[in-house]
Design a protein around this motif. Sequence first.
Motif: not given
Length: 205
Positions: A183-202
């Motif tokens: 997830l990015l904090e917004s759609e702006a070009s300088d928006a930062k990643i707030t969450d990352l995940w891979a594989g199976t998640n809940c």
Amino acid sequence: MSMNSALPLLAAIALATGGCVSEASEEPASNPPGSSAESKPVASNEPVATAKAQTVIALDGEGVRFVNSKTGSTQLLAFGTDRNRTETALAAQLGKPDDRSSNEECGAGPMEFSDFGNFTANFQEDRFVGWSLRGGDEPGTLTTMSGIGIGTTRSEMAKSVAFEIYEDSTIGTEFNAAGLSGLLESEASDAKITDLWAGTNCIFR
């Protein structure tokens, strides 16, 4: 890439992850954790801190990679590895789990979780099936081999990997990049990643 605390030798990671770990440049070690081979003293007079600086963790779409920062060789702790070996390998780098929990109502079925700080390893039927990383918009200590992590901006990510934004996501500005989602904090070009995940998640959408 930020450094994490590590075992004195990269070989210890191969011991911890056993046969489910694949390696880019060497055959994985066959001795399990706690074997006599593992307990042999390291033939070196260098300070322990110097040896530990040789290993870092990299996030990966297929699991988690352990990288020798001097040689560049990598070992993959792959999805499908049993829980005990997964937790042993991660604990060697990140410390013992802070918490363990479970959720019976995940879309993919019942899941169990082990938290190592802001990194969570996901398990189903005692197998490592996914991971997630949270941390708001502040720079994180764990990244991919290309440097993508918590706090990376959308424009910075675009320089290293191709990614897709899910226009209809119900959980925010969601993207997929090289097998990872986040997830990015917004759609702006300088928006930062707030969450990352891979594989199976809940994730409840």
